[in-house]
Design an enzyme around this catalytic site. Structure first.
Site, PDB file in Angstrom:
ATOM      1  N   SER A 257       0.854  -1.187   0.000  1.00 54.87           N
ATOM      2  CA  SER A 257       0.000   0.000   0.000  1.00 54.87           C
ATOM      3  C   SER A 257       0.899   1.250   0.000  1.00 54.87           C
ATOM      4  O   SER A 257       1.790   1.348  -0.835  1.00 54.87           O
ATOM      5  CB  SER A 257      -0.941  -0.056   1.215  1.00 54.87           C
ATOM      6  OG  SER A 257      -1.909   0.956   1.133  1.00 54.87           O
TER       7      SER A 257
ATOM      8  N   ARG B 250     -12.849   7.283   8.137  1.00 54.36           N
ATOM      9  CA  ARG B 250     -12.473   5.882   8.146  1.00 54.36           C
ATOM     10  C   ARG B 250     -13.511   5.016   7.436  1.00 54.36           C
ATOM     11  O   ARG B 250     -13.174   4.030   6.781  1.00 54.36           O
ATOM     12  CB  ARG B 250     -12.291   5.394   9.584  1.00 54.36           C
ATOM     13  CG  ARG B 250     -11.736   3.974   9.683  1.00 54.36           C
ATOM     14  CD  ARG B 250     -10.361   3.869   9.051  1.00 54.36           C
ATOM     15  NE  ARG B 250      -9.703   2.625   9.372  1.00 54.36           N
ATOM     16  CZ  ARG B 250      -8.424   2.368   9.100  1.00 54.36           C
ATOM     17  NH1 ARG B 250      -7.681   3.275   8.502  1.00 54.36           N
ATOM     18  NH2 ARG B 250      -7.886   1.218   9.412  1.00 54.36           N
TER      19      ARG B 250
ATOM     20  N   ASP C 274      -8.616  -5.160  -6.188  1.00 53.29           N
ATOM     21  CA  ASP C 274      -8.259  -3.916  -5.495  1.00 53.29           C
ATOM     22  C   ASP C 274      -8.812  -2.724  -6.269  1.00 53.29           C
ATOM     23  O   ASP C 274      -8.497  -2.541  -7.444  1.00 53.29           O
ATOM     24  CB  ASP C 274      -6.733  -3.833  -5.379  1.00 53.29           C
ATOM     25  CG  ASP C 274      -6.236  -2.708  -4.470  1.00 53.29           C
ATOM     26  OD1 ASP C 274      -7.002  -1.760  -4.196  1.00 53.29           O
ATOM     27  OD2 ASP C 274      -5.074  -2.791  -4.036  1.00 53.29           O
TER      28      ASP C 274
ATOM     29  N   HIS D 110      -7.957  -4.367  -1.675  1.00 49.45           N
ATOM     30  CA  HIS D 110      -6.701  -3.791  -1.211  1.00 49.45           C
ATOM     31  C   HIS D 110      -6.208  -4.479   0.057  1.00 49.45           C
ATOM     32  O   HIS D 110      -4.997  -4.564   0.292  1.00 49.45           O
ATOM     33  CB  HIS D 110      -6.898  -2.290  -0.980  1.00 49.45           C
ATOM     34  CG  HIS D 110      -5.627  -1.573  -0.696  1.00 49.45           C
ATOM     35  ND1 HIS D 110      -4.588  -1.518  -1.603  1.00 49.45           N
ATOM     36  CD2 HIS D 110      -5.189  -0.884   0.390  1.00 49.45           C
ATOM     37  CE1 HIS D 110      -3.583  -0.834  -1.086  1.00 49.45           C
ATOM     38  NE2 HIS D 110      -3.928  -0.448   0.121  1.00 49.45           N
TER      39      HIS D 110
END
Lengths: 515, 515
Positions: free
Chosen positions: A226, A295, A459, A496
């Site tokens: 990432s 978030r 992803d 991801h």
């Protein structure tokens, strides 16, 4: 009456209570009753309760969820973002940043596993994702499992019998390395949004100061997933002579606009929280509602639609209850829970600076050259003795940032009935895609460095074409030692997050590469 | 000092101004200066300016951007969400809603084009997307171009030489049909969040009341895109005898969790805006910041990553300026602009109710049966004379909505190193996907209705597998007249917005189907 601000409207349970009473009395309300009851908003009640609790915590002098970094002057009994048991390196030499900012000194908090050998040739630098700390694996000092617990250890892909693994907390973050919550030596106050704009390369330069300090001249490998996958590549472009191998997993060589857009919305939602207060919230109620929602948005990008289809489908949290505007479907309560868990565990300002640094990431040649030129000019200016460090940066930051003219739709894309049949091929189309020459040139420092590039078809945040782009750019630049692995949707639907979960395929390929 | 709430922190330009002055005086600040200047936040300045302006507008008695629907009692000089020149049908018979709410009476604002023929057999009902109004095409009364201007007209796909096209504003919206901004006849106040939870089917039932009123027994076709594509299908499942053809474009038969997640974040960001005030903001400053950001998130889902890659790439709005935490990349200013344009043009409460209705959409058989049972029970209750309409609904809404236990991660999906190789195949994988029997059965009322199903490969909000799911369900249910068109990425990179833009392919296939 047109504007009735002085007449506060009733809250959700006001009218219902009244109405119920009347129903019990007469079974026919005598005062006019609404045709339907007001909805309840337990999700807002929860946010307001937390605000009240944090505010109370604050007035009883235990600070709400805030750490000071290790260089902070205001220690206290308050909880901390840091584990408190990292190793620490405090560097007293200033760090010049890519966009002209300066850290007069800085701290790097880090952890390590496995022994450094005598000639210091077995070190692996492990780079973290945005919100991950240096705690990739449990330590004696901190036995809690790390975020890559099973990937590190004796016989694991990052084999502690062979390697000395170092994981640092990035500068700009909140896990003990210098960030917006640290005290600025310039004025003794917390940086807040007087912290300078950062890049991935700035974070990597700080890491290499630590390697200097440890006497590690050359890494066995630079490894990251990432955001760490960005840094892993950046380390090799900045210091090609000091990196023997690169592994970049679910990363990219330049951020693409969809990922910038998703991070933009996270920053905006956070900055919109009144408690954010333009970054000056330390010691007060933090912008926990904005952090929670940021978030939740991030979580949407971490997994894939098909995985959620299997896992949650359309199930409601409690089908016996009527729907609500607050979380109701299982997917919503999942996102809500992800936000709840996180909203007091990461410094909001760190989220802004670190996510912005991700947006700015671009290993294209032109961007590297422009950065070098900017750094040279800034170094010259800093070398002038009468110069005040914040002077030119202040000028540069003065005017900003929205263009004076608002964005204008391009006529060819917004006209309400254009012929779209001539759309050129896209990077999402592997058959026709060639990486730009600028990126091939920008990655040329890696020509002689064996590189593992891994991606995951499901992803959506760092889509698989971005890893193909890295691999193709390296190959076209002459690198004959590029391993490219793409995990199909059949192999992983975890999007991801696959790099956190898939020990067999992600770990297995990493082990093969490091052997 | 631990909690310093009484000490308001300096705003962005405070310290910089002071510091500049000192630099000019001495070239060495005598008071401690920060190492770097504070960042500016022009995006927040813009929001605060708009709040101030709206607040001033409000105190000078011109209401800020708010319409009252045509049934509202408080008319005024204020701007309106509606064009003011729609046709209107006011239905005095109560409308019972799927989740138990009641509209004692309601308004439908609509527009139409082309002549209704003598036997009223050439009517096409056109269903809108979430934020679109009935103004699909210019009219004499309102010459502004509509959202499907080129798709409607003499010789166009919706050929006004042949068809009478009717487009209504959905109930729950804010374009003149009854919604949260309308006055509740029960108590003479605006509904706000005392408006009942809606479904797509409720909207369609209201539309068919209008058709009853117009004497249209049977539609030549039910046509819609996006949310309208849901309604187009819903119309045929509710009233199979009254719909001769169905065209559903970039729609679905049931919302999937990714789209619910994206709408969830939009609702949450809006509800988090303090100006939202649990829905009671009418006559005050509206939650324009939350609306702006909700639209930005929505805009992310309307286009595709590859299109943005081509259109914006990584270009910054003004490369001569340093980066900022406010919008900076061109993609960010594009999103910012999309939000700015929209934030005062749609009623925030309508966004909540209509987007929730989209989440609740599920044409599966089980859901249809449960709804029917619920409606029957409610009808029985309403038939009882001593019954107060809001009574049982109030009870049902009392307890809600977060489950008492927070969401728990499933052990098999959150364990930090699971083997993901056994993930079953997904609906994104066309080779192995079969629609659920429940959906095949739920769509069986359409067995004898010719249906056009169109989808776009680059759509991330209503992904192409959802249209494949509709087409496959219909075919497996015995419908021999299903046309399924999927526009490839080579044909369109415009994602969900393709239906607004692609006259050639979307319009062309629609024309063929209606011929």
């Amino acid at each position: 009456m047109v504007c009735e601000a002085e007449n506060p409207p009733p809250h959700a349970d006001g009218p219902r209570t009244a109405q119920r009473f009347e129903i019990q009395e007469t079974y026919r309300p005598s005062a006019p009753a609404p045709s339907n009851p007001a909805l309840n908003f337990p999700c807002l009640d929860a946010i307001e309760s937390r605000s009240a609790r944090l505010s109370a915590d604050c007035s009883s002098a235990s600070r709400p969820g805030f750490s000071s970094s290790s260089s902070s002057s205001s220690a206290g009994p308050e909880p901390s973002y840091t584990s408190g048991v990292t190793l620490n390196y405090h560097c007293r030499d200033p760090l010049l940043l890519d966009w002209g900012g300066v850290l007069p000194s800085f701290n790097i908090a880090y952890e390590s596993w496995g022994r450094l050998n005598a000639d210091k040739s077995n070190a692996i630098l492990l780079h973290t994702g945005l919100s991950a700390s240096s705690h990739a694996h449990s330590t004696d000092a901190n036995p809690a499992p790390g975020w890559w617990e099973k990937f590190i250890g004796p016989g694991a892909p990052l084999d502690t019998d062979r390697f000395h693994i170092i994981c640092t907390n990035v500068i700009g973050g909140c896990y003990g390395s210098t960030g917006p919550g640290s005290v600025d030596p310039g004025n003794g106050e917390m940086y807040a949004t007087r912290f300078p704009i950062l890049t991935m390369q700035d974070m990597v330069r700080a890491q290499f100061r630590l390697l200097d300090h440890l006497g590690i001249d050359r890494l066995y490998a630079s490894v990251g997933s990432s955001m760490g996958g960005m840094q892993s590549l950046a380390a090799a472009t900045l210091f090609p002579d000091r990196v023997s191998r690169v592994a970049t997993i679910s990363g990219c060589a330049r951020s693409h606009p969809y990922s910038i857009a998703m991070r933009h919305t996270q920053r905006q939602v956070l900055m919109m929280d009144p408690n954010w207060n333009r970054g000056f919230y330390y010691g007060r109620v933090p912008p926990h509602a904005g952090m929670k929602l940021a978030r939740e948005i991030a979580t949407v990008t971490y997994r894939s639609g098909p995985e959620w289809e299997q896992r949650f489908g359309r199930r409601r949290a409690d089908p016996s209850k009527p729907p609500a505007l607050c979380p109701d479907f299982l997917i919503e309560t999942y996102l809500d829970h992800a936000g709840e868990k996180w909203c007091l565990t990461y410094d909001p300002n760190s989220l802004l600076y670190v996510s912005k640094a991700m947006d700015l990431f671009d290993l294209g040649y032109e961007n590297q050259m422009a950065t070098q030129a900017r750094r040279r000019a800034r170094e010259d200016a800093l070398a002038t003795s009468s110069y005040s460090p914040s002077d030119s940066a202040a000028d540069a930051h003065c005017s900003l940032t929205l263009p004076s003219e608002p964005y204008q739709e391009q006529p060819d894309s917004s006209s309400s009935a254009s012929d779209t049949s001539e759309t050129p091929s896209s990077p999402a189309n592997p058959a026709s895609f060639l990486p730009p020459a600028d990126l091939i040139r920008g990655l040329s420092p890696l020509r002689d460095i064996p590189t593992l590039v891994m991606g995951v078809a499901s992803d959506i945040l760092f889509p698989a074409w971005q890893q193909r782009e890295i691999a193709e750019s390296l190959r076209l630049g002459g690198n004959r030692n590029v391993t490219h692995v793409e995990l199909s949707e059949e192999t992983s639907l975890f999007g991801h997050d696959t790099f956190l979960l898939d020990l067999k395929n992600v770990g297995g390929n990493l082990r093969l590469f490091l052997d």
